[in-house]
Design a protein around this motif. Structure first.
Motif, PDB file in Angstrom:
ATOM      1  N   LYS A 180      24.814  29.344 -19.671  1.00 18.36           N
ATOM      2  CA  LYS A 180      24.440  29.362 -21.088  1.00 18.36           C
ATOM      3  C   LYS A 180      23.314  28.396 -21.415  1.00 18.36           C
ATOM      4  O   LYS A 180      22.481  28.674 -22.272  1.00 18.36           O
ATOM      5  CB  LYS A 180      25.678  29.042 -21.931  1.00 18.36           C
ATOM      6  CG  LYS A 180      25.456  29.151 -23.426  1.00 18.36           C
ATOM      7  CD  LYS A 180      26.765  28.957 -24.155  1.00 18.36           C
ATOM      8  CE  LYS A 180      26.556  28.954 -25.665  1.00 18.36           C
ATOM      9  NZ  LYS A 180      26.022  30.219 -26.167  1.00 18.36           N
ATOM     10  N   ASN A 186      31.269  32.963 -28.156  1.00 26.25           N
ATOM     11  CA  ASN A 186      30.531  33.382 -26.964  1.00 26.25           C
ATOM     12  C   ASN A 186      31.379  34.246 -26.039  1.00 26.25           C
ATOM     13  O   ASN A 186      30.944  35.290 -25.566  1.00 26.25           O
ATOM     14  CB  ASN A 186      30.022  32.147 -26.220  1.00 26.25           C
ATOM     15  CG  ASN A 186      29.341  32.484 -24.905  1.00 26.25           C
ATOM     16  OD1 ASN A 186      28.759  33.554 -24.760  1.00 26.25           O
ATOM     17  ND2 ASN A 186      29.432  31.600 -23.940  1.00 26.25           N
ATOM     18  N   ASN A 239      31.667  28.251 -29.338  1.00 24.77           N
ATOM     19  CA  ASN A 239      31.463  28.523 -27.919  1.00 24.77           C
ATOM     20  C   ASN A 239      32.689  28.022 -27.167  1.00 24.77           C
ATOM     21  O   ASN A 239      32.770  26.854 -26.794  1.00 24.77           O
ATOM     22  CB  ASN A 239      30.198  27.823 -27.402  1.00 24.77           C
ATOM     23  CG  ASN A 239      30.067  27.965 -25.895  1.00 24.77           C
ATOM     24  OD1 ASN A 239      30.520  28.947 -25.320  1.00 24.77           O
ATOM     25  ND2 ASN A 239      29.447  26.990 -25.253  1.00 24.77           N
TER      26      ASN A 239
END
Length: 514
Positions: free
Chosen positions: A232, A444, A411
């Motif tokens: 990421k 995410n 996330n």
């Protein structure tokens, strides 16, 4: 025994949500505190009760928060050595609040039925303190166990999660009264059962009489890329990552056969870009080429700016609004940063010793000055919440006009396929019920969802899948729930009533009957 009772109680938290486990865990805690009550002088009793409370808390937090260690394995070569310290030290520290709760309860303890009220009042006080002391960490407060049931969840609109915590402690410790089945004990245990049934029936009625109603003209799409955490933040893969986001976002679906042409607002998760948006003009060009004129993009993204007074980092964990030409229309910054994740206490000194926060941003992040609403074309006014900002009851609504939705980007890839993401989502979902507002949540790796003001999932994803969540935005409740307007006063009244009831029910006439 206290350690095992606490660990067993952790089964009540997501993803299992086996809330009846507390009806075993809490009675064992009561019996152990009965033992502490016979430890002699008050100082000895408090010491013994604190020990019982600490071991109970240590078992509970170790069993329900072990997944935090997964974050230290993302870059195991750098942070792996800290894993055992984090997994053990954090539960050990949080257990101090349980020790305090047990000591507070012991101050008013008795052998009679009033001790269940003392337990509820003492531990609710310590749980509230756990959510506020230092930076606060109200994760897995006992009230979330009750909130796993959609009908019981509705009571959060009346008393909030700390009120649910009070009743969870009271109701699920009540079975201990059946060990001495006399008149007063049976009456209290029966009363606890009736409260639980009444809450469930009221919740069912509330769900039946408050159907979700769409906001006209809002067509949402949430993009869940399921990007691995170690990829990421890989700057070298920036163009590939953005291309992946745009390709996934444009896909047609059953709800939107024309893909983005049918969408009005596209939402991406926290820290979506492995770069600073303003420094990469190609990114704005790519977004402008991909977005139709009717679409507004809302995304998490690191922002670079002059540090506020008293802070040193130029980096901010932000939510940004981008139009179809790639221009940034608005931004809000995360206010409540994660200790050791986004900053280090005594940052400069610890960095000199070679320590880093998990995000590995030199100097950490700076925080926004105050939570503020976010104006997004095509949406009602939004309350923007980055990651775990949404776990703080009563602190999710910015000052000023009431927003029309809670907007949460996060996330959770740090924690993989563990209970962590499920617990995080459960807390976000309950904020919607407490505030009477819909929730739009982009994660995410999951769980992404659109949730109505009663906690019902309009559309959602599974953990660990690359997917799109398409759907309409529910309208907020017209009447603001009591938990959002007088939550603090309600909590004070519950705690005081618990302490008063514990004293009344400890009187000899009740003790004899029990």
């Amino acid at each position: 025994m206290a350690f095992l009772a606490g660990a067993f109680g952790a089964l009540a938290m997501p993803p299992l949500g086996a809330w009846p486990a507390l009806a075993v865990s809490f009675p064992v805690l009561v019996l152990l505190l009965d033992g502490a009550h016979g430890a002699g002088r008050m100082t000895s009793r408090l010491r013994a009760a604190g020990s019982v409370g600490w071991w109970f808390g240590f078992g509970y937090f170790l069993a329900s928060l072990w997944w935090i260690g997964a974050a230290f394995l993302v870059e195991a070569d750098v942070f792996g050595w800290l894993l055992p310290f984090a997994v053990i030290a954090m539960p050990a520290g949080l257990a101090l609040f349980m020790a305090l709760g047990a000591a507070l309860a012991q101050l008013l303890w008795s052998r009679g039925p009033g001790r269940v009220f003392a337990l509820a009042a003492g531990f609710t006080t310590s749980e509230w303190l756990r959510g506020h002391v230092l930076t606060g960490f109200p994760w897995n407060t006992f009230g979330y166990a009750v909130a796993q049931d959609p009908a019981l969840m509705q009571s959060a609109a009346l008393v909030g999660v700390y009120g649910l915590t009070f009743f969870a402690l009271l109701l699920f410790s009540a079975p201990v009264l059946l060990l001495r089945p006399r008149r007063a004990a049976l009456a209290l245990a029966g009363g606890a059962a009736l409260i639980l049934v009444a809450a469930a029936l009221w919740g069912e009625a509330r769900l039946a009489t408050h159907p979700a109603v769409p906001v006209d003209g809002v067509r949402l799409r949430i993009m869940q890329p399921n990007l691995a955490q170690d990829a990421k933040f890989a700057y070298g893969r920036s163009k590939d990552i953005l291309a992946r986001y745009l390709a996934l976002s444009a896909q047609p679906s059953a709800s939107y056969p024309q893909g983005l042409k049918d969408v009005t607002v596209l939402v991406w998760p926290e820290s979506a870009f492995p770069f600073i948006y303003e420094r990469e003009p190609w990114a704005a060009e790519a977004i402008a080429a991909a977005l139709p004129a009717n679409v507004t993009l809302v995304t998490g993204a690191v922002r670079y700016d002059t540090p506020p007074k008293g802070q040193v980092s130029p980096f901010f964990n932000a939510i940004r609004v981008i139009d179809h030409e790639g221009q940034v229309l608005a931004s809000t910054d995360k206010v409540h940063l994660v200790p050791f994740g986004e900053y280090l206490p005594f940052q400069a000194a610890l960095e000199e010793l070679g320590l880093e926060q998990l995000t590995r941003v030199r100097g950490g992040f700076s925080s926004g000055a105050v939570l503020s609403t976010l104006s997004v074309p095509g949406l009602p006014l939004a309350a923007p919440l980055v990651c775990y900002e949404i776990i703080f009851p009563g602190k999710v609504i910015p000052p000023g006009p009431r927003p029309g939705l809670l907007l949460n980007v996060t996330n959770d890839a740090w924690f993989g396929s563990t209970p962590g993401p499920y617990q995080h989502f459960a807390q976000a979902r309950l904020r919607a019920v407490e505030e009477g507002l819909p929730l739009v949540r982009a994660a995410n790796t999951g769980l992404s969802a659109i949730v109505d003001p009663l906690g019902r999932i309009v559309a959602g994803s599974q953990l660990g899948e690359e997917t799109l969540v398409d759907g309409w935005l529910p309208q907020p409740l017209k009447t603001v729930p009591a938990a959002a307007t007088a939550g603090g006063l309600i909590l004070i009244c519950l705690i005081l009533s618990g302490f008063v009831a514990s004293q009344i029910l400890s009187q000899p006439r009740f003790a004899r009957r029990s």
